[in-house]
Scaffold this motif. Structure first.
Motif, PDB file in Angstrom:
ATOM      1  N   PRO A  22     138.974  59.511 121.823  1.00  0.00           N
ATOM      2  CA  PRO A  22     139.154  58.100 122.162  1.00  0.00           C
ATOM      3  C   PRO A  22     137.899  57.328 121.751  1.00  0.00           C
ATOM      4  O   PRO A  22     136.775  57.865 121.808  1.00  0.00           O
ATOM      5  N   ALA A  23     138.067  56.093 121.333  1.00  0.00           N
ATOM      6  CA  ALA A  23     136.950  55.288 120.845  1.00  0.00           C
ATOM      7  C   ALA A  23     135.838  55.178 121.882  1.00  0.00           C
ATOM      8  O   ALA A  23     134.652  55.273 121.538  1.00  0.00           O
ATOM      9  N   ASN A  24     136.187  55.018 123.153  1.00  0.00           N
ATOM     10  CA  ASN A  24     135.149  54.873 124.176  1.00  0.00           C
ATOM     11  C   ASN A  24     134.346  56.173 124.348  1.00  0.00           C
ATOM     12  O   ASN A  24     133.148  56.130 124.580  1.00  0.00           O
ATOM     13  N   LEU A  25     134.980  57.327 124.201  1.00  0.00           N
ATOM     14  CA  LEU A  25     134.263  58.586 124.286  1.00  0.00           C
ATOM     15  C   LEU A  25     133.320  58.744 123.090  1.00  0.00           C
ATOM     16  O   LEU A  25     132.181  59.179 123.238  1.00  0.00           O
ATOM     17  N   HIS A  26     133.773  58.352 121.920  1.00  0.00           N
ATOM     18  CA  HIS A  26     132.915  58.415 120.738  1.00  0.00           C
ATOM     19  C   HIS A  26     131.697  57.514 120.912  1.00  0.00           C
ATOM     20  O   HIS A  26     130.573  57.911 120.598  1.00  0.00           O
ATOM     21  N   ARG A  27     131.898  56.311 121.431  1.00  0.00           N
ATOM     22  CA  ARG A  27     130.763  55.406 121.674  1.00  0.00           C
ATOM     23  C   ARG A  27     129.774  56.039 122.649  1.00  0.00           C
ATOM     24  O   ARG A  27     128.561  55.955 122.464  1.00  0.00           O
ATOM     25  N   ASP A  28     130.291  56.695 123.689  1.00  0.00           N
ATOM     26  CA  ASP A  28     129.411  57.353 124.657  1.00  0.00           C
ATOM     27  C   ASP A  28     128.644  58.501 124.016  1.00  0.00           C
ATOM     28  O   ASP A  28     127.462  58.707 124.300  1.00  0.00           O
ATOM     29  N   LEU A  29     129.292  59.277 123.155  1.00  0.00           N
ATOM     30  CA  LEU A  29     128.603  60.361 122.455  1.00  0.00           C
ATOM     31  C   LEU A  29     127.492  59.818 121.556  1.00  0.00           C
ATOM     32  O   LEU A  29     126.394  60.387 121.499  1.00  0.00           O
ATOM     33  N   VAL A  30     127.764  58.731 120.858  1.00  0.00           N
ATOM     34  CA  VAL A  30     126.758  58.113 119.990  1.00  0.00           C
ATOM     35  C   VAL A  30     125.566  57.642 120.822  1.00  0.00           C
ATOM     36  O   VAL A  30     124.403  57.892 120.474  1.00  0.00           O
ATOM     37  N   ALA A  31     125.844  56.996 121.953  1.00  0.00           N
ATOM     38  CA  ALA A  31     124.767  56.521 122.830  1.00  0.00           C
ATOM     39  C   ALA A  31     123.978  57.692 123.404  1.00  0.00           C
ATOM     40  O   ALA A  31     122.742  57.664 123.451  1.00  0.00           O
ATOM     41  N   TYR A  32     124.667  58.742 123.839  1.00  0.00           N
ATOM     42  CA  TYR A  32     123.997  59.912 124.392  1.00  0.00           C
ATOM     43  C   TYR A  32     123.100  60.553 123.333  1.00  0.00           C
ATOM     44  O   TYR A  32     121.952  60.918 123.606  1.00  0.00           O
ATOM     45  N   ALA A  33     123.607  60.674 122.109  1.00  0.00           N
ATOM     46  CA  ALA A  33     122.829  61.262 121.017  1.00  0.00           C
ATOM     47  C   ALA A  33     121.578  60.440 120.737  1.00  0.00           C
ATOM     48  O   ALA A  33     120.508  61.004 120.483  1.00  0.00           O
ATOM     49  N   ALA A  34     121.693  59.137 120.802  1.00  0.00           N
ATOM     50  CA  ALA A  34     120.539  58.274 120.554  1.00  0.00           C
ATOM     51  C   ALA A  34     119.485  58.472 121.641  1.00  0.00           C
ATOM     52  O   ALA A  34     118.287  58.596 121.343  1.00  0.00           O
ATOM     53  N   VAL A  43     114.856  62.178 115.300  1.00  0.00           N
ATOM     54  CA  VAL A  43     115.859  61.247 114.798  1.00  0.00           C
ATOM     55  C   VAL A  43     117.117  61.451 115.650  1.00  0.00           C
ATOM     56  O   VAL A  43     117.327  62.524 116.212  1.00  0.00           O
ATOM     57  N   THR A  44     117.942  60.451 115.730  1.00  0.00           N
ATOM     58  CA  THR A  44     119.171  60.555 116.504  1.00  0.00           C
ATOM     59  C   THR A  44     119.978  61.768 116.076  1.00  0.00           C
ATOM     60  O   THR A  44     120.209  61.987 114.893  1.00  0.00           O
ATOM     61  N   THR A  45     120.374  62.558 117.054  1.00  0.00           N
ATOM     62  CA  THR A  45     121.201  63.731 116.814  1.00  0.00           C
ATOM     63  C   THR A  45     122.605  63.293 116.424  1.00  0.00           C
ATOM     64  O   THR A  45     123.109  62.308 116.950  1.00  0.00           O
ATOM     65  N   ASP A  46     123.229  64.041 115.530  1.00  0.00           N
ATOM     66  CA  ASP A  46     124.623  63.771 115.173  1.00  0.00           C
ATOM     67  C   ASP A  46     125.459  63.942 116.436  1.00  0.00           C
ATOM     68  O   ASP A  46     125.438  65.014 117.049  1.00  0.00           O
ATOM     69  N   PRO A  47     126.192  62.920 116.870  1.00  0.00           N
ATOM     70  CA  PRO A  47     126.941  63.013 118.117  1.00  0.00           C
ATOM     71  C   PRO A  47     127.955  64.158 118.135  1.00  0.00           C
ATOM     72  O   PRO A  47     128.220  64.729 119.190  1.00  0.00           O
ATOM     73  N   ILE A  48     128.462  64.549 116.995  1.00  0.00           N
ATOM     74  CA  ILE A  48     129.427  65.649 116.936  1.00  0.00           C
ATOM     75  C   ILE A  48     128.761  66.957 117.382  1.00  0.00           C
ATOM     76  O   ILE A  48     129.399  67.814 117.988  1.00  0.00           O
ATOM     77  N   ARG A  49     127.455  67.087 117.127  1.00  0.00           N
ATOM     78  CA  ARG A  49     126.747  68.303 117.516  1.00  0.00           C
ATOM     79  C   ARG A  49     126.550  68.411 119.024  1.00  0.00           C
ATOM     80  O   ARG A  49     126.119  69.448 119.517  1.00  0.00           O
ATOM     81  N   LEU A  50     126.861  67.362 119.754  1.00  0.00           N
ATOM     82  CA  LEU A  50     126.749  67.399 121.214  1.00  0.00           C
ATOM     83  C   LEU A  50     127.947  68.085 121.863  1.00  0.00           C
ATOM     84  O   LEU A  50     127.837  68.585 122.985  1.00  0.00           O
ATOM     85  N   ILE A  51     129.063  68.110 121.177  1.00  0.00           N
ATOM     86  CA  ILE A  51     130.304  68.575 121.792  1.00  0.00           C
ATOM     87  C   ILE A  51     130.201  70.016 122.270  1.00  0.00           C
ATOM     88  O   ILE A  51     130.532  70.321 123.423  1.00  0.00           O
ATOM     89  N   VAL A  52     129.739  70.928 121.429  1.00  0.00           N
ATOM     90  CA  VAL A  52     129.675  72.345 121.813  1.00  0.00           C
ATOM     91  C   VAL A  52     128.734  72.567 122.993  1.00  0.00           C
ATOM     92  O   VAL A  52     129.120  73.178 123.986  1.00  0.00           O
ATOM     93  N   PRO A  53     127.467  72.066 122.945  1.00  0.00           N
ATOM     94  CA  PRO A  53     126.610  72.300 124.106  1.00  0.00           C
ATOM     95  C   PRO A  53     127.138  71.644 125.379  1.00  0.00           C
ATOM     96  O   PRO A  53     126.959  72.180 126.474  1.00  0.00           O
ATOM     97  N   MET A  54     127.800  70.497 125.241  1.00  0.00           N
ATOM     98  CA  MET A  54     128.382  69.860 126.426  1.00  0.00           C
ATOM     99  C   MET A  54     129.494  70.725 127.012  1.00  0.00           C
ATOM    100  O   MET A  54     129.576  70.898 128.231  1.00  0.00           O
ATOM    101  N   LEU A  55     130.342  71.256 126.149  1.00  0.00           N
ATOM    102  CA  LEU A  55     131.410  72.136 126.628  1.00  0.00           C
ATOM    103  C   LEU A  55     130.835  73.408 127.243  1.00  0.00           C
ATOM    104  O   LEU A  55     131.299  73.869 128.294  1.00  0.00           O
ATOM    105  N   GLU A  56     129.818  73.977 126.595  1.00  0.00           N
ATOM    106  CA  GLU A  56     129.183  75.178 127.146  1.00  0.00           C
ATOM    107  C   GLU A  56     128.585  74.894 128.520  1.00  0.00           C
ATOM    108  O   GLU A  56     128.743  75.685 129.452  1.00  0.00           O
ATOM    109  N   ARG A  57     127.915  73.760 128.643  1.00  0.00           N
ATOM    110  CA  ARG A  57     127.293  73.381 129.926  1.00  0.00           C
ATOM    111  C   ARG A  57     128.351  73.156 130.985  1.00  0.00           C
ATOM    112  O   ARG A  57     128.195  73.575 132.133  1.00  0.00           O
ATOM    113  N   PHE A  58     129.429  72.482 130.611  1.00  0.00           N
ATOM    114  CA  PHE A  58     130.520  72.224 131.551  1.00  0.00           C
ATOM    115  C   PHE A  58     131.119  73.538 132.055  1.00  0.00           C
ATOM    116  O   PHE A  58     131.270  73.752 133.250  1.00  0.00           O
TER     117      PHE A  58
END
Length: 78
Positions: A22-34, A43-58
């Motif tokens: 969803p667009a709002n989730l993507h915006r949140d990932l971009v903000a979190y990466a920044a 440098v800002t992390t690629d927001p897509i690279r956050l998905i795996v560690p977030m899932l692992e942490r969850f």
């Protein structure tokens, strides 16, 4: 400094994942990466690279899942 649940992202071989967000989730990932990039002094992390560690942490923090998983391993002898 914000207390984020994720720490620095390991420089690991990227894995290609295709999914729709969803667009709002993507915006949140971009903000979190920044924010994560600023706090790590990188440098800002690629927001897509956050998905795996977030899932692992969850998954690691889900006590209900851990309990059921331990029970299933106990029954199968793993």
């Amino acid at each position: 400094m914000a207390k984020l649940k994720l720490g620095p992202i390991a420089d690991d071989k990227p894995v290609k994942v295709t999914l729709e967000l969803p667009a709002n989730l993507h915006r949140d990932l971009v903000a979190y990466a920044a924010i994560l990039g600023r706090e790590a002094g990188h440098v800002t992390t690629d927001p897509i690279r956050l998905i795996v560690p977030m899932l692992e942490r969850f998954i690691a923090s889900d006590r209900g899942f851990a309990k059921v998983r331990r029970g299933a391993q106990h029954r199968t002898g793993d």
